[in-house]
Design a protein around this motif. Structure first.
Motif, mmCIF file in Angstrom:
data_model
loop_
_atom_site.group_PDB
_atom_site.id
_atom_site.type_symbol
_atom_site.label_atom_id
_atom_site.label_comp_id
_atom_site.label_asym_id
_atom_site.label_seq_id
_atom_site.Cartn_x
_atom_site.Cartn_y
_atom_site.Cartn_z
ATOM 1 N N PHE A 19 18.823 108.490 -1.116
ATOM 2 C CA PHE A 19 19.407 107.293 -1.735
ATOM 3 C C PHE A 19 18.643 106.916 -3.003
ATOM 4 C CE2 PHE A 19 19.681 102.704 -2.402
ATOM 5 C CZ PHE A 19 21.055 102.570 -2.541
ATOM 6 N N ILE A 20 17.322 106.897 -2.908
ATOM 7 C CA ILE A 20 16.502 106.564 -4.083
ATOM 8 C C ILE A 20 16.750 107.583 -5.202
ATOM 9 C CG2 ILE A 20 14.122 106.379 -4.939
ATOM 10 C CD1 ILE A 20 13.386 105.443 -2.032
ATOM 11 N N SER A 21 16.839 108.846 -4.820
ATOM 12 C CA SER A 21 17.088 109.898 -5.812
ATOM 13 C C SER A 21 18.458 109.739 -6.452
ATOM 14 C CB SER A 21 16.980 111.272 -5.150
ATOM 15 O OG SER A 21 15.688 111.472 -4.618
ATOM 16 N N GLN A 22 19.432 109.286 -5.654
ATOM 17 C CA GLN A 22 20.777 109.069 -6.202
ATOM 18 C C GLN A 22 20.740 108.013 -7.313
ATOM 19 O OE1 GLN A 22 23.999 110.601 -5.263
ATOM 20 N NE2 GLN A 22 24.167 109.707 -7.318
ATOM 21 N N GLU A 23 19.878 107.004 -7.150
ATOM 22 C CA GLU A 23 19.778 105.980 -8.204
ATOM 23 C C GLU A 23 19.148 106.565 -9.465
ATOM 24 O OE1 GLU A 23 21.561 103.301 -7.440
ATOM 25 O OE2 GLU A 23 21.747 104.447 -5.593
ATOM 26 N N TYR A 24 18.176 107.457 -9.305
ATOM 27 C CA TYR A 24 17.629 108.161 -10.473
ATOM 28 C C TYR A 24 18.738 108.935 -11.187
ATOM 29 C CZ TYR A 24 12.603 107.475 -9.522
ATOM 30 O OH TYR A 24 11.354 106.951 -9.356
ATOM 31 N N LEU A 25 19.557 109.627 -10.393
ATOM 32 C CA LEU A 25 20.670 110.387 -10.969
ATOM 33 C C LEU A 25 21.647 109.469 -11.693
ATOM 34 C CD1 LEU A 25 21.716 113.050 -8.287
ATOM 35 C CD2 LEU A 25 20.847 113.480 -10.579
ATOM 36 N N SER B 215 21.642 120.238 -4.671
ATOM 37 C CA SER B 215 22.729 120.983 -5.307
ATOM 38 C C SER B 215 23.453 120.119 -6.329
ATOM 39 C CB SER B 215 23.723 121.467 -4.240
ATOM 40 O OG SER B 215 23.098 122.358 -3.351
ATOM 41 N N PHE B 216 23.595 118.821 -6.023
ATOM 42 C CA PHE B 216 24.324 117.955 -6.935
ATOM 43 C C PHE B 216 23.511 117.597 -8.176
ATOM 44 C CE2 PHE B 216 28.477 116.240 -6.699
ATOM 45 C CZ PHE B 216 28.530 115.220 -7.630
ATOM 46 N N VAL B 217 22.190 117.744 -8.091
ATOM 47 C CA VAL B 217 21.352 117.518 -9.271
ATOM 48 C C VAL B 217 21.734 118.483 -10.392
ATOM 49 C CG1 VAL B 217 18.975 117.619 -10.148
ATOM 50 C CG2 VAL B 217 19.438 116.549 -7.946
ATOM 51 N N TYR B 218 22.238 119.660 -10.002
ATOM 52 C CA TYR B 218 22.681 120.622 -11.017
ATOM 53 C C TYR B 218 23.785 120.049 -11.903
ATOM 54 C CZ TYR B 218 20.163 124.172 -8.283
ATOM 55 O OH TYR B 218 19.202 124.902 -7.624
ATOM 56 N N VAL B 219 24.578 119.159 -11.363
ATOM 57 C CA VAL B 219 25.635 118.527 -12.164
ATOM 58 C C VAL B 219 25.013 117.773 -13.333
ATOM 59 C CG1 VAL B 219 27.419 116.739 -12.159
ATOM 60 C CG2 VAL B 219 27.278 118.359 -10.260
ATOM 61 N N ASP C 214 27.141 127.786 -12.950
ATOM 62 C CA ASP C 214 27.281 128.803 -11.900
ATOM 63 C C ASP C 214 26.645 128.331 -10.593
ATOM 64 O OD1 ASP C 214 28.635 130.514 -13.572
ATOM 65 O OD2 ASP C 214 26.893 131.769 -14.047
ATOM 66 N N LYS C 215 25.533 127.616 -10.708
ATOM 67 C CA LYS C 215 24.874 127.089 -9.505
ATOM 68 C C LYS C 215 25.740 126.024 -8.828
ATOM 69 C CE LYS C 215 20.107 128.090 -10.886
ATOM 70 N NZ LYS C 215 18.768 127.533 -11.183
ATOM 71 N N ILE C 216 26.431 125.217 -9.652
ATOM 72 C CA ILE C 216 27.345 124.206 -9.088
ATOM 73 C C ILE C 216 28.484 124.897 -8.351
ATOM 74 C CG2 ILE C 216 28.960 122.338 -9.631
ATOM 75 C CD1 ILE C 216 27.211 121.781 -12.133
ATOM 76 N N GLU C 217 29.030 125.942 -8.965
ATOM 77 C CA GLU C 217 30.136 126.678 -8.330
ATOM 78 C C GLU C 217 29.691 127.284 -7.010
ATOM 79 O OE1 GLU C 217 33.631 129.757 -9.628
ATOM 80 O OE2 GLU C 217 31.644 130.032 -10.511
ATOM 81 N N GLU C 218 28.501 127.820 -6.983
ATOM 82 C CA GLU C 218 27.976 128.410 -5.753
ATOM 83 C C GLU C 218 27.786 127.334 -4.687
ATOM 84 O OE1 GLU C 218 26.992 131.248 -3.142
ATOM 85 O OE2 GLU C 218 27.702 131.598 -5.196
ATOM 86 N N ALA C 219 27.284 126.174 -5.114
ATOM 87 C CA ALA C 219 27.073 125.069 -4.173
ATOM 88 C C ALA C 219 28.385 124.572 -3.595
ATOM 89 C CB ALA C 219 26.335 123.933 -4.870
ATOM 90 N N SER C 220 29.462 124.652 -4.386
ATOM 91 C CA SER C 220 30.765 124.148 -3.930
ATOM 92 C C SER C 220 31.335 124.989 -2.792
ATOM 93 C CB SER C 220 31.754 124.113 -5.097
ATOM 94 O OG SER C 220 32.151 125.417 -5.482
ATOM 95 N N LYS C 221 30.809 126.183 -2.611
ATOM 96 C CA LYS C 221 31.326 127.083 -1.577
ATOM 97 C C LYS C 221 30.625 126.914 -0.236
ATOM 98 C CE LYS C 221 32.424 130.549 -5.099
ATOM 99 N NZ LYS C 221 32.072 131.869 -5.671
ATOM 100 N N LYS C 222 29.630 126.039 -0.202
ATOM 101 C CA LYS C 222 28.897 125.852 1.045
ATOM 102 C C LYS C 222 28.486 124.393 1.158
ATOM 103 C CE LYS C 222 24.578 127.186 -1.220
ATOM 104 N NZ LYS C 222 23.451 128.119 -1.234
ATOM 105 N N GLY C 223 27.923 124.040 2.273
ATOM 106 C CA GLY C 223 27.434 122.678 2.460
ATOM 107 C C GLY C 223 28.512 121.729 2.949
ATOM 108 N N SER C 224 28.083 120.523 3.269
ATOM 109 C CA SER C 224 28.990 119.500 3.783
ATOM 110 C C SER C 224 28.427 118.133 3.426
ATOM 111 C CB SER C 224 29.135 119.629 5.303
ATOM 112 O OG SER C 224 27.865 119.463 5.923
ATOM 113 N N GLY C 225 29.166 117.093 3.777
ATOM 114 C CA GLY C 225 28.693 115.749 3.511
ATOM 115 C C GLY C 225 29.250 115.191 2.212
ATOM 116 N N PRO C 226 28.939 113.918 1.907
ATOM 117 C CA PRO C 226 29.553 113.224 0.778
ATOM 118 C C PRO C 226 29.316 113.886 -0.570
ATOM 119 C CG PRO C 226 27.694 111.971 1.646
ATOM 120 C CD PRO C 226 28.008 113.033 2.639
ATOM 121 N N TYR C 227 28.160 114.538 -0.762
ATOM 122 C CA TYR C 227 27.884 115.142 -2.056
ATOM 123 C C TYR C 227 28.773 116.359 -2.336
ATOM 124 C CZ TYR C 227 23.848 112.112 -1.770
ATOM 125 O OH TYR C 227 23.048 111.020 -1.643
#
Length: 530
Positions: free
Chosen positions: A192-198, A241-245, A265-278
């Motif tokens: 959450f704190i990191s999200q505010e930095y982002l 993974s979302f920090v790459y955005v 390319d890293k964002i595209e790779e991240a989009s193929k895996k993982g779960s949750g709100p991000y």
């Protein structure tokens, strides 16, 4: 209290059904019809509870444990309109209680839905009420509320107020435990704190794109410092993974077109895996950023390809407010693709706008828009022969094609809702005329913008948005819109009228809703179609 158990069980059963679908955008018509019944039942049930005196209501805390989960699941399945409607009803119930965190949780979800529907003033109005009541709170629920309010200001491009709220959310987030954060934000404390930095980094990047010279350099430096701090923090792989955005946007701001593709390319790779709100919208975000990348390179054809892809993806689910970001980028790209004055007459700009709408709303953006344009063209020729010489036939056809373009700013879940539309939802749909005017003015189609703005006005001055008598051009577009909608099958209106039924209804409302010249025109056109 126990008499409410069967009703609560029905909501729990519906929640379990939601677990089995990926998105309401891809379920069958039969499943959608069943889904609509469940939605209508829950909507009526919550309306009933909201209307009752407190002493006759069920155990609100017990019910809130269930419905608060439902908000998140509706959103995750692409149904933000029902999160908005249910949240509106349930917040009224909770505001009669004293449970601060429960109120904040539902208010946060409701405000997020307002933001996604571009209902910024409603979001700020509710936010003001909540802030006045809980401004001294130190809790994860309040930190999350502040974060969401910050995102409303961000979408309004009020970056000063957005940054203030993100900083305050960060400060409170630092004071709560990880357990508190997990329970009321559904995120780890560090995430959450990191999200505010982002969020703050995103503000600086956005301001950087709007600046030049030393001002841009300053925004770049601020964003770099924030991301550098992020790199030192222990956060989940999901958020990492979302920090790459943000890093890819920063690279593009700096003009580093070698680093940007690596990050994309890293964002595209991240989009193929993982779960949750991000991960809710990371594939859509990737397409939008690819569009931005090629736009900055001056390759607008490839930029247009990726922004169309983003519009198709955003129809299923987006988090948070990705819909707004995609549309903003789409309009920028369309403006760059065409010189508005030269392309107004050849129709290429208009065709691309309709394609953008078709990617989001398959019925309205496809055959309906083209059929309305064709009807407008035919009526225009008829009336021009009869002496209405001031009609610009090509402009009339263009307005017919883009009459619903404002629906680009209406989320997919409302455009395609099958359950009965509530009065508040109808008012949101009506905003498409205002949004349409704004979009068309942005791309230089000034005359069409005014026709589109008025096409739901009526001859008796009781239409919307202004409640005034429309121009003949707007009257023609409006009558063609009604005629085609009433005679064509689509998901919401299952049984179309016959041509004769549709014409008879329109004729009966001549001089009341419809301009008599436009009525005469549709009568002649309908006879030729019989």
């Amino acid at each position: 209290m126990n008499s409410w158990q069967p009703e609560l069980e029905k909501i729990i059963n519906f929640e379990n059904k939601l677990e089995k679908i990926t998105s309401i955008a891809v379920i069958s018509d039969e499943e959608l019809a069943e889904y609509a019944k469940d939605i209508s039942y829950i909507q009526n049930l919550l309306s009933l509870i909201a209307s009752m005196p407190q002493e006759k209501r069920p155990d609100i805390a017990r019910w809130d444990d269930v419905v608060s989960r439902l908000w998140r699941k509706l959103f995750a399945k692409g149904d933000d309109i029902d999160r908005y409607t249910f949240g509106d009803l349930w917040l009224k119930v909770l505001l009669d209680q004293k449970d601060e965190k429960r109120i904040l949780r539902t208010a946060t979800g409701f405000i997020a839905s307002c933001r996604n529907f571009s209902l910024f003033e409603e979001a700020l109005e509710v936010g003001k009420v909540i802030t006045e009541r809980f401004d001294n709170s130190i809790s994860g629920a309040y930190a999350n509320f502040l974060n969401t309010m910050g995102s409303v200001y961000y979408c309004k491009k009020d970056f000063e107020n957005a940054e203030k709220l993100f900083l305050k959310a960060k400060a409170i987030g630092e004071l709560v435990t990880d357990e508190e954060s997990q329970g009321w934000i559904v995120s780890s404390r560090n995430d959450f704190i990191s999200q505010e930095y982002l969020n703050i980094a995103e503000i600086n990047i956005e301001m950087g794109f709007e600046s030049e010279g030393k001002a841009r350099e300053l925004y770049v430096k601020k964003a770099e410092d924030l991301i550098s701090q992020l790199d030192q923090m222990q956060i989940t792989e999901n958020l990492r993974s979302f920090v790459y955005v943000t890093k890819s946007e920063l690279a593009m701001l700096k003009g580093d077109f070698k680093e940007a593709p690596i990050l994309l390319d890293k964002i595209e790779e991240a989009s193929k895996k993982g779960s949750g709100p991000y991960y809710y919208s990371i594939a859509t975000t990737h397409s939008r950023l690819k569009a931005l990348f090629y736009s900055l390179l001056g390759d607008y054809q490839r930029a247009y390809h990726f922004i169309r892809k983003a519009l198709r993806q955003v129809s299923t689910k987006a988090y948070p407010a990705e819909d707004i970001f995609v549309l903003d980028e789409a309009i920028k790209i369309v403006r760059k693709l065409y010189d508005q004055q030269k392309k107004l007459r050849d129709g290429e700009l208009v065709k691309d706008l309709v394609l953008l709408l078709e990617d989001k709303d398959w019925y309205t953006g496809g055959s309906h828009s083209r059929q309305v344009a064709d009807l407008c063209l035919k009526i225009g020729h008829i009336l021009k022969k009869d002496g209405i010489s001031r009609l610009d036939i090509l402009e009339l056809e263009t307005a017919g094609l883009v009459h619903d373009i404002g629906k680009l700013k209406i989320p997919w879940s409302l455009l395609n809702k099958v359950a009965p539309i509530t009065p508040k939802e109808k008012e949101i749909l009506k905003l498409h005329t205002k949004f349409g005017r704004e979009i068309l003015l942005q791309i230089g189609l000034t005359n069409c913008a005014e026709i589109v703005y008025q096409h739901h006005e009526t001859a008796d001055g009781k239409g919307y948005p202004l409640g005034k008598i429309p121009t003949i051009e707007a009257s023609i577009v409006g009558i063609c819109d009604v005629f085609d909608a009433s005679t064509t099958v689509n998901r919401r209106y299952k049984k179309p009228k016959t041509l004769s039924e549709a014409v008879a209804e329109i004729v009966s409302l001549s001089k009341i809703k419809y301009n008599p010249d436009a009525v005469r025109g549709i009568e002649i056109v309908a006879k030729s179609m019989a």
